[in-house]
Structure formats: structure tokens, C-alpha cells
Write a protein that holds these residues in place. Structure first.
Motif, PDB file in Angstrom:
ATOM      1  N   ARG A 353       0.824  -1.221   0.000  1.00  0.00           N
ATOM      2  CA  ARG A 353       0.000   0.000   0.000  1.00  0.00           C
ATOM      3  C   ARG A 353       0.849   1.259   0.000  1.00  0.00           C
ATOM      4  O   ARG A 353       0.464   2.275  -0.575  1.00  0.00           O
ATOM      5  CB  ARG A 353      -0.949   0.006   1.199  1.00  0.00           C
ATOM      6  CG  ARG A 353      -0.272  -0.002   2.553  1.00  0.00           C
ATOM      7  CD  ARG A 353      -1.275   0.113   3.691  1.00  0.00           C
ATOM      8  NE  ARG A 353      -0.617  -0.066   4.974  1.00  0.00           N
ATOM      9  CZ  ARG A 353      -0.499  -1.230   5.586  1.00  0.00           C
ATOM     10  NH1 ARG A 353      -1.016  -2.306   5.015  1.00  0.00           N
ATOM     11  NH2 ARG A 353       0.115  -1.340   6.745  1.00  0.00           N
ATOM     12  N   ARG A 354       2.017   1.228   0.655  1.00  0.00           N
ATOM     13  CA  ARG A 354       2.822   2.436   0.770  1.00  0.00           C
ATOM     14  C   ARG A 354       3.523   2.777  -0.537  1.00  0.00           C
ATOM     15  O   ARG A 354       3.681   3.946  -0.881  1.00  0.00           O
ATOM     16  CB  ARG A 354       3.848   2.275   1.895  1.00  0.00           C
ATOM     17  CG  ARG A 354       3.220   2.146   3.269  1.00  0.00           C
ATOM     18  CD  ARG A 354       4.278   1.908   4.345  1.00  0.00           C
ATOM     19  NE  ARG A 354       5.120   3.079   4.540  1.00  0.00           N
ATOM     20  CZ  ARG A 354       4.827   4.081   5.358  1.00  0.00           C
ATOM     21  NH1 ARG A 354       3.700   4.074   6.046  1.00  0.00           N
ATOM     22  NH2 ARG A 354       5.657   5.099   5.489  1.00  0.00           N
ATOM     23  N   LEU A 358      -0.608   4.250  -2.351  1.00  0.00           N
ATOM     24  CA  LEU A 358      -0.770   5.603  -1.830  1.00  0.00           C
ATOM     25  C   LEU A 358       0.384   6.497  -2.267  1.00  0.00           C
ATOM     26  O   LEU A 358       1.476   6.017  -2.568  1.00  0.00           O
ATOM     27  CB  LEU A 358      -0.805   5.583  -0.293  1.00  0.00           C
ATOM     28  CG  LEU A 358      -1.939   4.813   0.376  1.00  0.00           C
ATOM     29  CD1 LEU A 358      -1.651   4.657   1.862  1.00  0.00           C
ATOM     30  CD2 LEU A 358      -3.275   5.510   0.164  1.00  0.00           C
ATOM     31  N   ASN A 367      -5.599  11.363  -1.963  1.00  0.00           N
ATOM     32  CA  ASN A 367      -5.387   9.932  -2.208  1.00  0.00           C
ATOM     33  C   ASN A 367      -6.717   9.207  -2.424  1.00  0.00           C
ATOM     34  O   ASN A 367      -6.820   8.342  -3.294  1.00  0.00           O
ATOM     35  CB  ASN A 367      -4.641   9.296  -1.030  1.00  0.00           C
ATOM     36  CG  ASN A 367      -3.134   9.384  -1.167  1.00  0.00           C
ATOM     37  OD1 ASN A 367      -2.521   8.586  -1.859  1.00  0.00           O
ATOM     38  ND2 ASN A 367      -2.544  10.376  -0.513  1.00  0.00           N
ATOM     39  N   VAL A 409      -1.548  11.459   4.133  1.00  0.00           N
ATOM     40  CA  VAL A 409      -1.990  10.098   4.428  1.00  0.00           C
ATOM     41  C   VAL A 409      -0.918   9.343   5.220  1.00  0.00           C
ATOM     42  O   VAL A 409      -1.219   8.365   5.921  1.00  0.00           O
ATOM     43  CB  VAL A 409      -2.355   9.371   3.116  1.00  0.00           C
ATOM     44  CG1 VAL A 409      -1.100   8.968   2.347  1.00  0.00           C
ATOM     45  CG2 VAL A 409      -3.243   8.158   3.372  1.00  0.00           C
ATOM     46  N   GLN A 417      -4.479   3.532   6.741  1.00  0.00           N
ATOM     47  CA  GLN A 417      -3.982   3.682   5.376  1.00  0.00           C
ATOM     48  C   GLN A 417      -4.620   2.634   4.461  1.00  0.00           C
ATOM     49  O   GLN A 417      -4.997   2.933   3.330  1.00  0.00           O
ATOM     50  CB  GLN A 417      -2.459   3.546   5.352  1.00  0.00           C
ATOM     51  CG  GLN A 417      -1.723   4.726   5.935  1.00  0.00           C
ATOM     52  CD  GLN A 417      -0.212   4.534   5.878  1.00  0.00           C
ATOM     53  OE1 GLN A 417       0.297   3.585   5.302  1.00  0.00           O
ATOM     54  NE2 GLN A 417       0.528   5.455   6.499  1.00  0.00           N
ATOM     55  N   VAL A 421      -6.901   3.086   0.940  1.00  0.00           N
ATOM     56  CA  VAL A 421      -6.697   2.402  -0.335  1.00  0.00           C
ATOM     57  C   VAL A 421      -7.979   1.679  -0.761  1.00  0.00           C
ATOM     58  O   VAL A 421      -8.400   1.753  -1.925  1.00  0.00           O
ATOM     59  CB  VAL A 421      -5.531   1.396  -0.253  1.00  0.00           C
ATOM     60  CG1 VAL A 421      -5.326   0.714  -1.597  1.00  0.00           C
ATOM     61  CG2 VAL A 421      -4.248   2.096   0.157  1.00  0.00           C
ATOM     62  N   LYS A 424     -10.645   4.339  -1.841  1.00  0.00           N
ATOM     63  CA  LYS A 424     -10.442   5.026  -3.122  1.00  0.00           C
ATOM     64  C   LYS A 424     -10.869   4.137  -4.290  1.00  0.00           C
ATOM     65  O   LYS A 424     -11.350   4.626  -5.311  1.00  0.00           O
ATOM     66  CB  LYS A 424      -8.998   5.492  -3.263  1.00  0.00           C
ATOM     67  CG  LYS A 424      -8.002   4.498  -3.783  1.00  0.00           C
ATOM     68  CD  LYS A 424      -6.650   5.174  -4.001  1.00  0.00           C
ATOM     69  CE  LYS A 424      -5.711   4.287  -4.773  1.00  0.00           C
ATOM     70  NZ  LYS A 424      -4.403   4.931  -5.011  1.00  0.00           N
TER      71      LYS A 424
END
Length: 512
Positions: A353-354, A358, A367, A409, A417, A421, A424
């Protein structure tokens, strides 16, 4: 912990050996936030001690108090039974304490040996660095750990697993006796994690005391002798691992039973939403065919490197295909075109995810709305009010805990977080949702919420393809389980047929 002693004349008595490290009734506050409320903890020589709890429970504050970054507002830190008021991290290190973080911090252009002995290089005459002695000592350290790492090679390019072993070597070179491992397996494969466990057990057998922190409960049961559970900054329980079952451990962490971790779902499946036929990418995967129906959660299991994530990326169009086709709602998707996949109703929550899900420096609201820029724009300009309204809708619906939507974020916890994700992509109103490692690196409470959300989405008629390295998650959530081995599907199992034994057999190349 007791030690037997013998007096003159042969009389046997017992003497209590103090723990290597003890937190005694420690309190710590940051402004109005009470991070720790009277936490007590003992770390004994030869023991791996687990520390469990949700994000925000106080685990990180405990680590920082032990590592000398924070000083308690009340209570005491004792080393070998003697109060030790650490003036800072260096002072903690002088007391034999080392903290190994989830993401190792090293100099990538220096050698392994140089990283191990940074700031403490052995010297020869005229204050020259004794490189031969440094390399020999580093080789000796890694040999004692049972891990073959070449001291003279440059650190850049080494795996996270090897970098963590270097951090352990660094700790041992500084004579550390108390070692804190903070989420050390979050980015490791199963094989790499097992190697780390062997090293940890070897350290404990050598007389070190280890504090082990992980969101993966199965790891706690594999490696830890005792566990301490925190909730909302308070001590809930300390127990031998053998005396606390998984259900009791989950209840002590989050106040819920283990059954709630995998919500039961009785959803009628609908039409075929996703079908893949003969997907092939040379050297990665070959002849992969399966389908997912509306209202169904299909688990895609297999060992790391089996090709699971690569298949998902190819379906979404991120990676190219050499052969095969993807159909959504019966219509063929053009290969290698993520925009076409999104337009067709496919959404994908990536594994990392990082890095892939995002843009950490951008705000939560930016985001959350990136895939829907057209919906929040007019004449090519983004409407801040529309952007904020759409982001707020999904942030509230998913329970994202935040201060302001305008905050970066990166300020959110891992679980929140992950919700951003998910939010979105759910804002695109997909018919097919691909989730790759949906709960990696998030705490048990956030896992409950993510699992409940996936079950809710399936009940609403969305087809869910879920990839996970956590076998209990696959077995608990999936209506069907597909298993991959070395780039090929080796089994398709119904929920009744899918067990740890059948999935692992298929994942290692055996018949399911």
C-alpha cells in the motif's frame, strides 16, 4: 525465574534471579493522550516474550521507553534488578539493549561488516581501521547465527531479511543482551521468517532476552514463551503462551471473540463477473484459468513467488501477457490497459500500500479520490469541495480514524492507510475487486473491520478475488480457494475441502 544454589553442607535453596529488564508500573503521556497507564513487563534471559495489542495500544511507546527514546512520567525501568534512568538511546545501548525495527536503517553503499561495526570499528596502530579484523569478527557473528552473509559485500541490494540479520549482528557486536524485534516479519516471506525465528531461538538459547512484536498471532505461538497484552495503554494480561488459546488472546486484545475475525456469510452467488482463460507470461505463470462470480470471495493461495500477485497484476493490466484473455461481465478486456480495466468495473488494492497504493506526501482526501478525478473536476480543474465530500463519504463509511482529511496520508496508522486504499477503489463502484494481502501489517482490530467490509461487499454482489499469505485468512474468508505453485494452478477447493493440509500440499506441488 529461580536458580538453585547449594550451601555448605549440601542444603539446597533457591534464589530468585532478577529479570534482565523490567518495566515497573510505567506511565507515559503525550499532552492529553495517556499512552501507557501503569504497564509492567519482565524480560528474562533465555526467553522470547511477545507483546500484543492493536495499533494505539501502547506497544510502540513501550519499545521507545525500553530503547531510551522516551523517559517514563512515572514508574521505573530496571536492568538486572537495578533502576536505570536512560538519558537517551545511547545510554540504553550501553546497558545492553538493542531495538531492531521493521525497516532496517543501514548505509547501502558500505559493506556488511562496515554497517555492523559503524561507529565502533576496531583500530590498528595510528588509529587505522583494522578491516581484516572487522571482517573476521563479522564472519564469526554470522556463523554463530547460522546465517551465511558475506561481510565484504555491499549492503545495497540485500533483502530485508538479510538486512535484519545484519541489525542483529550489529546488536551482538555491541554485546546486546536485551533485543527488541518490532514487527520483524512484516515484509518477509514464510521461508525468510522461519530463518529469522531460528536466529531468535538461537539468541534466546545463548542467554539473551527478546521482546517480539507481531500482528501475526501464529508467529507468537511459534516463537514466544510468554505474551503480554496491552489495550488502550493498559496492561490486560501476561500469560505463558501454552496457557492462552487463540480465542482468549484475541478477546484480550480487542474485546471480541476469534469467530468475529472471519464473519460468517451466507450469500447467494450470481452471474460470472470475472473469467480468465489460459493466462500466460513467460517465466512467471502459465495457462492460468478460473472464474469469480458475483457475491463470491475466491481466495488465491500459494507460497511467496508462486505467481499469485503477478496474475492479479496481469488481470488488472499492470503487467503484460504473452497469451490468454480476461473477460469482465462476458466482455474481453484489452491486455495491459489498467484504464480499460477500471472502466470495465475492475478495482485492485495492491500488495504494497505504501509504494503502490498511496502517495504518502499527498493528503488523505487527494489519495482517496485519485481514481475519480473526473468526478470531482470541472473543466479540468479539481473542485476541492467535491473532492472533500467524496473523501469524507468513504472515510466515514470505512471508519478511517483521522484528524483532518487535509492531513498527509502518511500520518495515519497502517490499518487506516489500508482503509483509504480500499475506499479510493470502492469509490469507483467496481463489479470486481482484487485485493492483494488486504490485512498485511495491520493490527487485529483493523483486520476484523477489513474482513467485515469484504464480506459486506460480497453480500452486495461484488466479485472478490483475495490474495493472502495468511492461510487462516484464506480459509476463514474464501468461498473457494485456488492454489498456485511455481506459476501454475494446482488445485481448486471448495470451502469444505479447503484445509491447511490440502492447501499446503497443493502449494508445495503435491496433489490436493
Amino acid at each position: 525465574m529461580k536458580r538453585f544454589m547449594t550451601r555448605a553442607g549440601g542444603e539446597r535453596v533457591t534464589a530468585k534471579v532478577p529479570p534482565l529488564l523490567e518495566l515497573r508500573d510505567v506511565h507515559k503521556s503525550f499532552a492529553a493522550v495517556h499512552a501507557l497507564r501503569g504497564v509492567s513487563l519482565e524480560l528474562h534471559a533465555g526467553e522470547v516474550h511477545g507483546l500484543a495489542g492493536e495499533n494505539g495500544a501502547g506497544k510502540s511507546t513501550v519499545v521507545r521507553v525500553i530503547g531510551g527514546e522516551h523517559r517514563p512520567d512515572a514508574g521505573a525501568v530496571l536492568v538486572d534488578g537495578t533502576p536505570a534512568g536512560f538519558a537517551g538511546p545511547r545510554d540504553a545501548q550501553r546497558h545492553g539493549i538493542a531495538v531492531i525495527h521493521q525497516e532496517p536503517s543501514q548505509f547501502p553503499d558500505l559493506t556488511v561488516a562496515e554497517n555492523v561495526f559503524m561507529g565502533r570499528q576496531p583500530l590498528r596502530s595510528f588509529r587505522r581501521i583494522d578491516r581484516a579484523g572487522m571482517h573476521a569478527r563479522a564472519a564469526q557473528l554470522f556463523e554463530s547465527l547460522g546465517v551465511p552473509i558475506e561481510p565484504g559485500r555491499v549492503t545495497r541490494g540485500l533483502s530485508i531479511a538479510d538486512q535484519q540479520i545484519i541489525e542483529i549482528g550489529k546488536a551482538l557486536s555491541a554485546d546486546a543482551r536485551i533485543i527488541v524485534m518490532d514487527e520483524p516479519t512484516a515484509a518477509l516471506s514464510t521461508v525468510e521468517a522461519q530463518r529469522l525465528f531460528l536466529v531468535a531461538k538461537r539468541l534466546a538459547e545463548g542467554g539473551a532476552a527478546l521482546l517480539f512484536i507481531s500482528h501475526r498471532l501464529e508467529e507468537m505461538y511459534e516463537i514466544c514463551h510468554r505474551v503480554t497484552v496491552l489495550r488502550d495503554g493498559s496492561l490486560v494480561t501476561t500469560s505463558p503462551m501454552a496457557d492462552i488459546d487463540r480465542d482468549a488472546l484475541v478477546r484480550s486484545m480487542v474485546g471480541r471473540s476469534v469467530e468475529q475475525l472471519y464473519p460468517s456469510q451466507d450469500t447467494a452467488t450470481g452471474d460470472e463477473a470475472l473469467a480468465v482463460a489460459g493466462l500466460t507470461r513467460a517465466g512467471v505463470f502459465a495457462d492460468v484459468s478460473f472464474s469469480v462470480r458475483r457475491g463470491e470471495i475466491v481466495g488465491l493461495a500459494g507460497l511467496v513467488g508462486s505467481g499469485r500477485s503477478e496474475v492479479a497484476r496481469a488481470i488488472f493490466g499492470v503487467d503484460p501477457l504473452d497469451a490468454g484473455q480476461v473477460l469482465v461481465g462476458g466482455k474481453r478486456l484489452p491486455p495491459g490497459d489498467p484504464r480499460a480495466a477500471i472502466r470495465a468495473g475492475v478495482a485492485m488494492v495492491p500488495e504494497d500500500r505504501r509504494e503502490q497504493g498511496l502517495i504518502l506526501d499527498l493528503s488523505i482526501e487527494r489519495n482517496a479520490t485519485l481514481p475519480r478525478l473526473r468526478a470531482v473536476s470541472r473543466w479540468g480543474l479539481v473542485s476541492r469541495s467535491k473532492e472533500r465530500a467524496l473523501a469524507a463519504t468513504w472515510a466515514d463509511r470505512l471508519g478511517v480514524k483521522r484528524r483532518r482529511l487535509a492531513d498527509p496520508v502518511a500520518t495515519l496508522s497502517g490499518g487506516n492507510q489500508q482503509k483509504v486504499v480500499l475506499g479510493k477503489w470502492l469509490a469507483t463502484e467496481p463489479d470486481v475487486l482484487i485485493v492483494d494481502e488486504p490485512t498485511r501489517g495491520i493490527d487485529i482490530g483493523a483486520k476484523v473491520e477489513v474482513h467485515a467490509l469484504l464480506a459486506e461487499l460480497a453480500a452486495a454482489g461484488i466479485a472478490v478475488l483475495m490474495i493472502s499469505s495468511e492461510l487462516p485468512e484464506v480459509l476463514g474468508m474464501a468461498d473457494r480457494v485456488l492454489v498456485m505453485h511455481e506459476g501454475r494452478l494446482t488445485a481448486e477447493l471448495s470451502k469444505a475441502e479447503a484445509t491447511e493440509e490440502t492447501v499446503l500440499r497443493a502449494a508445495t506441488g503435491g496433489a490436493a
